[in-house]
Write an enzyme that holds these catalytic residues in place. Structure first.
Site, short mmCIF file in Angstrom:
data_model
loop_
_atom_site.label_atom_id
_atom_site.label_comp_id
_atom_site.label_asym_id
_atom_site.label_seq_id
_atom_site.Cartn_x
_atom_site.Cartn_y
_atom_site.Cartn_z
N ARG A 1 -21.36 -1.82 -18.01
CA ARG A 1 -21.28 -0.68 -17.09
C ARG A 1 -22.34 -0.74 -15.99
O ARG A 1 -22.18 -0.18 -14.91
CB ARG A 1 -21.44 0.61 -17.91
CG ARG A 1 -20.99 1.88 -17.22
CD ARG A 1 -21.19 3.07 -18.15
NE ARG A 1 -22.58 3.22 -18.53
CZ ARG A 1 -23.01 3.48 -19.77
NH1 ARG A 1 -22.17 3.64 -20.75
NH2 ARG A 1 -24.30 3.58 -20.01
N TYR B 1 -11.76 16.13 4.83
CA TYR B 1 -10.66 15.73 3.92
C TYR B 1 -10.44 16.85 2.89
O TYR B 1 -11.39 17.26 2.24
CB TYR B 1 -11.09 14.41 3.26
CG TYR B 1 -10.19 13.81 2.24
CD1 TYR B 1 -8.92 13.37 2.58
CD2 TYR B 1 -10.62 13.64 0.92
CE1 TYR B 1 -8.10 12.77 1.63
CE2 TYR B 1 -9.81 13.04 -0.04
CZ TYR B 1 -8.55 12.61 0.32
OH TYR B 1 -7.75 12.02 -0.62
N ASP C 1 -18.57 10.96 5.33
CA ASP C 1 -17.36 10.25 4.91
C ASP C 1 -16.95 9.37 6.08
O ASP C 1 -16.50 9.85 7.12
CB ASP C 1 -16.25 11.26 4.55
CG ASP C 1 -15.00 10.58 3.96
OD1 ASP C 1 -14.73 9.42 4.32
OD2 ASP C 1 -14.30 11.22 3.16
N LYS D 1 -8.55 2.53 1.22
CA LYS D 1 -7.87 2.44 2.51
C LYS D 1 -7.99 1.00 3.04
O LYS D 1 -7.33 0.11 2.56
CB LYS D 1 -8.46 3.47 3.46
CG LYS D 1 -8.42 4.91 2.88
CD LYS D 1 -7.01 5.43 2.70
CE LYS D 1 -6.91 6.67 1.81
NZ LYS D 1 -7.75 7.79 2.15
C1 LIG Z 1 -8.22 8.78 1.16
C2 LIG Z 1 -9.50 9.42 1.53
C3 LIG Z 1 -10.43 9.78 0.57
C4 LIG Z 1 -10.14 9.62 -0.92
O1 LIG Z 1 -9.92 8.33 -1.31
P1 LIG Z 1 -9.21 8.03 -2.74
O2 LIG Z 1 -9.54 6.64 -3.03
O3 LIG Z 1 -7.74 8.27 -2.52
O4 LIG Z 1 -9.80 9.02 -3.71
C5 LIG Z 1 -11.62 10.34 0.97
N1 LIG Z 1 -11.88 10.56 2.27
C6 LIG Z 1 -11.02 10.22 3.23
C7 LIG Z 1 -11.37 10.47 4.65
C8 LIG Z 1 -9.80 9.64 2.90
O5 LIG Z 1 -8.93 9.32 3.86
#
Ligand SMILES: *Cc1c(COP(=O)(O)O)cnc(C)c1O
Length: 393
Positions: free
Chosen positions: A59, A112, A184, A209
């Site tokens: 871990r 988000y 973010d 993404k």
């Molecule tokens: C998709 C996304 C997230 C979350 O990502 P996951 O891997 O689906 O949990 C967080 N912030 C933004 C801006 C996103 O587009």
């Protein structure tokens, strides 16, 4: 490849190819191996007691996680990177590492949506208070800070509506009051926005993404500098967060082609955005790389590129007309998690997820992700869709 070196003697594309791998460590093979393991054993009690050796417990890190963390640290120019199972988990770790019971958080109104749920739910229950602020506030954020404000969260451009924030101005005001800046940075990736260079202390990303890039992996990471590096590391360890080796490998594999994929997404998305701007069925295109976008000047000052995600506001029309438009698209899937090689479209209404600002479009709004298909095919698909929309409106 020494970790934690912030010097950028190579260009970013070279960094993507070279970071986090050393064929000498992998029997000559180009890529590091996928190491599966929970247990680490020592030859003697003395070695065990001294925790001698590089690894102690699955871990807590492996050659596979080290390779991806080292590569991401180089890309971010940061002191620490923690890997987590999703982007939302990265957001949560960034906030839990910087906030305690009794603290106040300033959260951008265009965040988000699941981040908003985290703040209004779990964080509230843990005694952390959240206030939402206008994404365009800039240094005026000072006026919203309380003595117990410990973090200011930014997301630029804004989720669904693409407002560009003045991150350095907000960071300056936050740091003057001793608060951390958490961002973010999923939209731009560190390739197009080097968050830490603009005063961000903790940068979180959904690797789901563009890092993954193929709609086949959920992963996230948290990058931190200075005092926040150890805070993130400790919270990560305390929560027992870890990522499976195959998912980490997919992250590493995606990283190598991130630059060329983003360049293609960027060029095609801009092409489609300009074409949409010229259409009578389209009221407005929300894409900060367009010259007449309200966020263009800030985007141009701070960002070195734009990804494939943007939105448009249609001329007034019914929900049924929007469904006619979207249901008939051949090349755009109706789906949320963008950043893969394929194009996507969603209808959305941001009114319900804004509390500090008012969102009042005159027509329906649609978010597009422009994938790696031939852009002429995408435009033809949208062209037919707009004709269906106009006929049904
Ligand atoms: C998709 C996304 C997230 C979350 O990502 P996951 O891997 O689906 O949990 C967080 N912030 C933004 C801006 C996103 O587009």
């Amino acid at each position: 490849m020494a970790s934690g070196e912030n010097d950028r003697s190579f260009g970013p594309l070279t960094e993507l190819v070279t970071a986090g791998r050393d064929p000498d460590d992998s029997y000559g093979f180009v890529n590091p191996p996928v190491v599966r393991g929970s247990t680490v054993v020592w030859p003697t009690v003395a070695d065990m007691k001294a925790l001698r050796g590089r690894y102690t417990y699955g871990r807590r890190g492996s050659p596979t996680s080290d390779a991806l963390c080292d590569a991401l640290m180089r890309l971010e120019g940061s002191d620490h990177v923690s890997l987590v199972p999703s982007g939302l988990n990265a957001v949560a770790l960034g906030l839990l590492a910087t906030l305690s019971a009794g603290d106040h958080l300033l959260m951008v109104d265009t965040v988000y949506e699941p981040t908003r749920k985290l703040c209004d739910g779990l964080l509230k229950r843990l005694g952390i208070d959240t206030d939402y602020y206008d994404p365009l506030i800039g240094s005026e954020i000072s006026g919203h800070m309380r003595p117990n404000t410990k973090a200011v969260f930014v997301e630029s451009p804004g989720s669904l509506t693409f407002e560009v924030q003045d991150v350095p101005a907000i960071a300056g005001a936050a740091h003057a009051r001793g608060a951390a800046v958490v961002m973010d940075n999923t939209w731009a990736t560190p390739l197009f926005f080097r968050a830490h260079d603009f005063g961000v202390d903790v940068s979180v990303s959904a690797g789901t993404k563009y890092l993954g890039g193929h709609a086949d992996v959920l992963i996230g990471w948290v990058s931190a500098t200075g005092q926040y590096a150890s805070a993130v590391k400790q919270a990560h360890g305390a929560l027992g967060l870890c990522v499976g080796p195959d998912d980490m490998f997919l992250g590493l594999r995606g990283l190598r082609t991130l630059g060329v994929r983003l360049a293609h997404h960027q060029a095609s998305a801009l092409r489609v955005a300009r074409w949409l701007e010229s259409r009578p069925e389209v009221e407005r295109v929300m894409h900060p790389a367009l010259e007449n976008d309200p966020g263009h000047a800030l985007w141009k000052r701070d960002f070195s590129g734009a990804c494939g995600l943007f939105a448009l506001e249609l001329a007034p029309g019914s929900d049924e007309a929007v469904a006619e438009f979207l249901d008939g698209l051949e090349l755009f899937g109706l789906g949320y998690s963008w950043g893969g090689y394929e194009s996507l479209a969603i209808p959305y209404d941001a009114r319900a997820v804004r509390t500090a600002t008012r969102w009042a479009p005159t027509g329906p709004t649609i978010r597009l992700h422009i994938g790696l298909e031939d852009v002429e095919d995408l435009i033809a698909d949208l062209d037919a869709g707009l004709a269906r929309y106009a006929a049904a409106s």
